[in-house]
Motif scaffolding. Sequence first.
Motif, PDB file in Angstrom:
ATOM      1  N   GLU A 359     -72.568  46.779  54.640  1.00  0.00           N
ATOM      2  CA  GLU A 359     -71.169  47.144  54.844  1.00  0.00           C
ATOM      3  C   GLU A 359     -70.385  46.008  55.487  1.00  0.00           C
ATOM      4  OE1 GLU A 359     -69.097  49.864  54.055  1.00  0.00           O
ATOM      5  OE2 GLU A 359     -70.773  49.890  52.658  1.00  0.00           O
ATOM      6  N   ALA A 360     -71.006  45.304  56.421  1.00  0.00           N
ATOM      7  CA  ALA A 360     -70.318  44.193  57.076  1.00  0.00           C
ATOM      8  C   ALA A 360     -70.021  43.074  56.081  1.00  0.00           C
ATOM      9  CB  ALA A 360     -71.162  43.675  58.237  1.00  0.00           C
ATOM     10  N   VAL A 361     -70.957  42.782  55.212  1.00  0.00           N
ATOM     11  CA  VAL A 361     -70.728  41.733  54.209  1.00  0.00           C
ATOM     12  C   VAL A 361     -69.667  42.176  53.208  1.00  0.00           C
ATOM     13  CG1 VAL A 361     -71.783  40.452  52.306  1.00  0.00           C
ATOM     14  CG2 VAL A 361     -72.986  40.663  54.494  1.00  0.00           C
ATOM     15  N   ARG A 362     -69.705  43.446  52.816  1.00  0.00           N
ATOM     16  CA  ARG A 362     -68.652  43.947  51.917  1.00  0.00           C
ATOM     17  C   ARG A 362     -67.280  43.792  52.567  1.00  0.00           C
ATOM     18  NH1 ARG A 362     -72.528  48.518  50.810  1.00  0.00           N
ATOM     19  NH2 ARG A 362     -73.378  48.090  48.724  1.00  0.00           N
ATOM     20  N   ALA A 363     -67.178  44.188  53.825  1.00  0.00           N
ATOM     21  CA  ALA A 363     -65.904  44.061  54.532  1.00  0.00           C
ATOM     22  C   ALA A 363     -65.488  42.603  54.604  1.00  0.00           C
ATOM     23  CB  ALA A 363     -66.021  44.665  55.926  1.00  0.00           C
ATOM     24  N   ASP A 364     -66.417  41.718  54.907  1.00  0.00           N
ATOM     25  CA  ASP A 364     -66.109  40.297  55.035  1.00  0.00           C
ATOM     26  C   ASP A 364     -65.601  39.728  53.717  1.00  0.00           C
ATOM     27  OD1 ASP A 364     -66.002  38.007  56.670  1.00  0.00           O
ATOM     28  OD2 ASP A 364     -67.887  37.264  55.825  1.00  0.00           O
ATOM     29  N   ASP A 368     -61.767  38.236  52.645  1.00  0.00           N
ATOM     30  CA  ASP A 368     -61.466  36.995  51.928  1.00  0.00           C
ATOM     31  C   ASP A 368     -60.447  37.238  50.818  1.00  0.00           C
ATOM     32  OD1 ASP A 368     -63.157  35.497  53.520  1.00  0.00           O
ATOM     33  OD2 ASP A 368     -64.868  35.624  52.138  1.00  0.00           O
ATOM     34  N   VAL A 369     -60.586  38.365  50.110  1.00  0.00           N
ATOM     35  CA  VAL A 369     -59.621  38.706  49.060  1.00  0.00           C
ATOM     36  C   VAL A 369     -58.228  38.886  49.660  1.00  0.00           C
ATOM     37  CG1 VAL A 369     -59.008  40.393  47.289  1.00  0.00           C
ATOM     38  CG2 VAL A 369     -61.409  39.762  47.619  1.00  0.00           C
ATOM     39  N   ALA A 370     -58.157  39.591  50.787  1.00  0.00           N
ATOM     40  CA  ALA A 370     -56.869  39.807  51.453  1.00  0.00           C
ATOM     41  C   ALA A 370     -56.251  38.489  51.893  1.00  0.00           C
ATOM     42  CB  ALA A 370     -57.058  40.742  52.647  1.00  0.00           C
ATOM     43  N   LEU A 371     -57.064  37.595  52.406  1.00  0.00           N
ATOM     44  CA  LEU A 371     -56.555  36.296  52.847  1.00  0.00           C
ATOM     45  C   LEU A 371     -56.037  35.487  51.663  1.00  0.00           C
ATOM     46  CD1 LEU A 371     -59.287  35.334  55.473  1.00  0.00           C
ATOM     47  CD2 LEU A 371     -56.935  36.058  55.927  1.00  0.00           C
ATOM     48  N   GLU A 372     -56.709  35.580  50.517  1.00  0.00           N
ATOM     49  CA  GLU A 372     -56.248  34.864  49.326  1.00  0.00           C
ATOM     50  C   GLU A 372     -54.870  35.348  48.883  1.00  0.00           C
ATOM     51  OE1 GLU A 372     -59.263  35.363  46.424  1.00  0.00           O
ATOM     52  OE2 GLU A 372     -60.749  34.121  47.474  1.00  0.00           O
TER      53      GLU A 372
END
Length: 579
Positions: A359-364, A368-372
């Motif tokens: 779950e932590a990796v999915r969130a991370d 990244d998508v949001a930052l893009e």
Amino acid sequence: MRLSRSLALGLLVVLGTVPALGQPAGRQAVVATVEDDVDVTMGELRDRAERIFYRGVMDPTEQLRIALKEATLERLKGRDFFRLGYDEEPAFLAGLGPRYAEELLVAYYEQTYEEPFLNEDAIRAQHEAMGRVVFYRQIVLRKPPGATPATLAALRETVEEVRRQLDEGASVEALVARYSEDEASVRTGGLMAPVTWERSTRSPMMAVTFRLEPGEALSLDRGDAFVIVVGERVEEVPVPPLAQVRPRIVEVQRGRYSEQANQAYYEERQATVDSTTVRWNDEVVSKIVEWARTPGFFETDYAETVRAHVAESGDAVVFTDSAGELRLSELPRLIGEVLAVSRSSGRHSVLFVRDYLLEAVRADRMVDVALELGLDEELMRPGTPSPVLAEAFEQYYDRKRIEARLPEPTEPALRAFYEAHADSLFYQLPTVYTEVIERETEAEADDVWARLQAGTPFEDASDRRLRRSFGRTRDGEIVARFIQEPPYLGEVAFGLGEGEVTGPVAYDTPEGRRYAVVKATRRLDERQLGFDEVRERVVEAFTEHHRERLAAEVEAELRERYAVEVDEALWARVLGGPQ
């Protein structure tokens, strides 16, 4: 808390994580603007006014005035926060923890999945519901921290017993006094602030309560407590024209669960980790499980523990999938900045740890998508649409500009403060504390009095007793303390010695005539309190005095530095006339 925000975080129940979320202002009539580009909306002011009600401010106009003052001040602090460069200070960024990642995910969900799902029929149905106001009472049974299944089962049995008594016609007020563990609502016989359509949009509990009919009871699991809500009455109120309130309804619709949106987001998030290609390093996972079972690991020790292990044994891979890998050195960042583990360290299983890491990796990866998409620029700015970040800006600003400048409470400073304020802050006025058995009819009060005369202890004469205290000011006026109501029984209380009981006493309230039996449980005589016996109070008053002084200086400086424009015509209409 908006349900879509819980979904956007994609938190598993097994992880025990609880996001701290607010509600954005959305598209509302703008009441005030700070520096031409940061708005304060009517919707936000109403939200704030409701919270101010629970701070003891009963006048709706005064609630709104305070709300406007606090909202504009929050915006001013946010603007100055960025002027001073606080957003780049490591202490601020570290203090945010996972909240920033959470808000990025919320912003991504709202932008990508909320906007497409609006329905005209649903908008019209919500418009019709605006004409309904529900009055209700509540009984709260709190869950003890770490409650066992047996404890929860016993609480559920109590809930069923309360429901049974309600079905048999028991008084809701009596059941509140006997069972409820929420002190604020116990004082009102369980009666809560009425649920308007606006309040029904704030939480699942309010949404369910809004549908109650008079006499209908429902049992709800609030997470920290079981809550029984009972409909008192339903009133009708005028409904504004649809054209006027459509933007607010649209905002609410965007904030509600949409099955299609939820499913689409869930599928996108799950796909960020290719579960078919995940390969675990069992040795490293076992080491993380060992740490997770060590007291203090998730709370404080994770960063140093992992750093020391990596320095000694190397940076091992935790798992790989087709999209990448997770290395051990990344674990502190995931825990501290991406996905918190609210469940304390203890006997965690391999399954728990693996679920958390996935779950932590999915969130991370979703961050990244949001930052893009540039959502960080939308959030990390003055006037941020995130109430969570706005609060974080203000809290850090206050720490730097107010808390850090508080003078030290040295002994000379405390004694000087005591001498300057002894006659006002540390002078004990005559006070009487009472318990009151109140009844609506004289016959009921006479029955209570008869049982007392027959030898029944006061504490056993009724399971519903009100606590009231009264003070006498220096000009002789009797006032009620700790509650905003007239001192109905003040004269009676001051006529009693400690431990004495009198009644029945008749008095008139806005709800009608009431009859009471009164016991004076404690009396305090008028006297000057010495420094040594109130030293802790002196420290608190000294600190609060200077905190208020510095806060006032900061506010004056901010309002001088930045322009705040209020739509005076709109504000006058909101307050009910020219001001």
